[in-house]
Design an enzyme around this catalytic site. Structure first.
Site, PDB file in Angstrom:
ATOM      1  N   VAL A 173       4.115   0.905   2.290  1.00 13.23           N
ATOM      2  CA  VAL A 173       4.306  -0.286   3.102  1.00 13.23           C
ATOM      3  C   VAL A 173       4.628  -1.453   2.177  1.00 13.23           C
ATOM      4  O   VAL A 173       3.934  -1.688   1.187  1.00 13.23           O
ATOM      5  CB  VAL A 173       3.060  -0.605   3.954  1.00 13.23           C
ATOM      6  CG1 VAL A 173       3.330  -1.801   4.854  1.00 13.23           C
ATOM      7  CG2 VAL A 173       2.674   0.603   4.780  1.00 13.23           C
ATOM      8  N   PHE A 213       1.827   9.400   3.970  1.00 13.66           N
ATOM      9  CA  PHE A 213       3.061   9.453   4.742  1.00 13.66           C
ATOM     10  C   PHE A 213       4.146   8.516   4.238  1.00 13.66           C
ATOM     11  O   PHE A 213       5.258   8.554   4.706  1.00 13.66           O
ATOM     12  CB  PHE A 213       2.766   9.147   6.215  1.00 13.66           C
ATOM     13  CG  PHE A 213       1.878  10.170   6.844  1.00 13.66           C
ATOM     14  CD1 PHE A 213       2.335  11.450   7.073  1.00 13.66           C
ATOM     15  CD2 PHE A 213       0.577   9.846   7.194  1.00 13.66           C
ATOM     16  CE1 PHE A 213       1.518  12.402   7.650  1.00 13.66           C
ATOM     17  CE2 PHE A 213      -0.247  10.792   7.775  1.00 13.66           C
ATOM     18  CZ  PHE A 213       0.224  12.085   7.994  1.00 13.66           C
ATOM     19  N   GLY A 233       0.819  -1.202   0.000  1.00 14.69           N
ATOM     20  CA  GLY A 233       0.000   0.000   0.000  1.00 14.69           C
ATOM     21  C   GLY A 233       0.851   1.249   0.000  1.00 14.69           C
ATOM     22  O   GLY A 233       2.028   1.232   0.362  1.00 14.69           O
ATOM     23  N   ASP A 283      -7.943   7.503  17.634  1.00 20.78           N
ATOM     24  CA  ASP A 283      -8.343   7.285  16.234  1.00 20.78           C
ATOM     25  C   ASP A 283      -8.793   5.847  16.012  1.00 20.78           C
ATOM     26  O   ASP A 283      -8.358   5.182  15.068  1.00 20.78           O
ATOM     27  CB  ASP A 283      -7.198   7.637  15.282  1.00 20.78           C
ATOM     28  CG  ASP A 283      -7.690   7.800  13.833  1.00 20.78           C
ATOM     29  OD1 ASP A 283      -8.905   8.040  13.636  1.00 20.78           O
ATOM     30  OD2 ASP A 283      -6.868   7.695  12.908  1.00 20.78           O
ATOM     31  N   LYS A 290       7.042  -0.443   6.920  1.00 20.20           N
ATOM     32  CA  LYS A 290       6.528   0.875   6.562  1.00 20.20           C
ATOM     33  C   LYS A 290       7.708   1.819   6.349  1.00 20.20           C
ATOM     34  O   LYS A 290       8.534   2.003   7.244  1.00 20.20           O
ATOM     35  CB  LYS A 290       5.627   1.410   7.675  1.00 20.20           C
ATOM     36  CG  LYS A 290       5.029   2.772   7.366  1.00 20.20           C
ATOM     37  CD  LYS A 290       4.173   3.249   8.525  1.00 20.20           C
ATOM     38  CE  LYS A 290       3.625   4.639   8.246  1.00 20.20           C
ATOM     39  NZ  LYS A 290       2.866   5.170   9.385  1.00 20.20           N
ATOM     40  N   GLY A 341       0.472   5.654   0.848  1.00 26.10           N
ATOM     41  CA  GLY A 341      -0.390   6.674   1.425  1.00 26.10           C
ATOM     42  C   GLY A 341       0.335   7.986   1.532  1.00 26.10           C
ATOM     43  O   GLY A 341       1.447   8.165   1.029  1.00 26.10           O
TER      44      GLY A 341
END
Length: 384
Positions: free
Chosen positions: A66, A63, A59, A180, A82, A61
């Site tokens: 991974v 930031f 994946g 979260d 990550k 994203g």
């Protein structure tokens, strides 16, 4: 019926939700070669730190990305690595706080008895902060999405709820608020399932063979003594005290868990909105009027008039609220004892007043989560 998402793997959750990490076991200088998106150009077969062999990308994203890797230092076992984009000083400070939390979790729970994801290692590589985690399966959201948003059966829901409450109770016991919690941040340990026929929905349904889960994403976790941001939690799981800017603590996690359990039970989000006023109106349709104390002490008086929430019944938003929301009791699928126990737990988790909301230590002793003879609710260890 459910929230949209761009990835099927649990690593999407780590990539999109675990906040960027930092710190390092070794100093490294940034090297050229990153892609335009800021991600380092790693591909299958590449080796990092002379131990992590890249298998594929799981994946990407905001930031970072991974990767699935084989870790030669762990006997060739699979790990999730990550790799964060190069971050500025502010981002690195945030990263150090996240790793501090993860290190304390690992130190206090080396045998991984608490159902939180384990950080295995972290380091700098070519100017990027890298964190390796145990390799897990799909998130509870992505599994439900792939299952056409069918509800989890009550037996599975109970087991998942026990683990979530146990994990977050461990955090609370150690003066930490997650902030979260959402289905994307709760991942299954194993992904094996079988197909069965759902007679009520008249369709095939995936049933997991093992509903063990892990809570992930400690990038926004906050200790009691640390600065508390005004706004926390993803919209759908945000507690009323956060929206009203009344200050927040551990009870905001309990509210989020209540929303999560409803979603598991119903197959749809309890609060499908992106607007504060609409969100509060939905709460009133579901739970009744917001308490006067909360209204009077709120910093968001713009939402109220004469001590009451402004009415939006004639607007498109108001019609949406009326059409989508109904009291919790009308959402319960059965009058059986265990369904009524689940309703009672939900009502206690979704209590407006944070001081009146059930604590997770009490929730673990609730009849729905701790039936006679259950060993659920043991004491969590302290951070030392």
């Amino acid at each position: 019926m459910g929230k949209t998402s761009s990835s099927k793997t649990f690593m999407d959750c780590l990539c999109l939700c675990l906040s960027c990490g930092g710190g390092g076991a070794e100093e490294a200088t940034a090297e050229a070669g990153d892609t335009k998106s800021g991600h380092p150009p790693y591909g299958p077969g590449d080796v990092l730190q002379e131990r992590y062999q890249v298998v594929d990308t799981l994946g990407e994203g905001t930031f970072g990305q991974v990767l699935r890797c084989w870790d030669s230092a762990r006997g060739g076992r699979g790990v999730a690595l990550k790799i964060l984009k190069k971050v500025d000083k502010y981002g690195e400070d945030d990263a150090r706080l996240e790793i501090l939390v993860l290190e304390k979790l690992s130190r206090k729970d080396p045998a991984s008895k608490i159902p939180c994801v384990q950080m295995l290692d972290w380091f700098y590589h070519r100017g990027h902060v890298c964190i390796s985690f145990q390799l897990l399966a799909l998130s509870t959201f992505h599994f439900q999405k792939e299952n056409n948003f069918l509800p989890y059966c009550l037996q599975h829901l109970r087991h998942m709820a026990q683990q979530i409450c146990h994990a977050v109770s461990f955090l609370h016991h150690n003066k930490l608020t997650h902030t979260d919690l959402k289905p994307e941040n709760i991942l299954f340990v194993h992904g094996d399932y079988f197909l069965t026929y759902n007679t009520h929905k008249k369709c095939s349904e995936k049933r997991l063979r093992d509903t063990s889960v892990r809570v992930v994403d400690f990038g926004s976790a906050t200790f009691e003594h640390e600065h508390h941001s005004t706004v926390v939690s993803t919209r759908h799981y945000r507690a009323p005290e956060v929206i009203l800017e009344l200050g927040w603590s551990h009870p905001c996690d309990v509210w989020s868990i209540g929303c999560i359990l409803f979603e598991y039970y119903q197959g749809s989000t309890l609060y499908q909105t992106h607007d504060n006023e609409e969100h509060l109106a939905m709460m009133e349709h579901i739970h009744g009027p917001i308490p006067q104390r909360m209204i009077q002490t709120s910093r968001k008086q713009v939402y109220f008039q004469h001590g009451r929430l402004k009415q939006k019944d004639i607007s498109k938003s108001g019609r949406h609220v009326s059409a989508k929301c109904r009291p919790l009791r009308e959402c319960i699928q059965s009058q059986s004892e265990e369904h009524q126990q689940f309703l009672d737990l939900l009502e206690k988790m979704l209590e407006y007043e944070p001081s009146q909301r059930i604590s997770l230590s009490r929730a673990l002793r609730h009849p729905f989560l701790a039936p006679p003879g259950s060993a659920v609710g043991s004491q969590s260890p302290d951070f030392r």
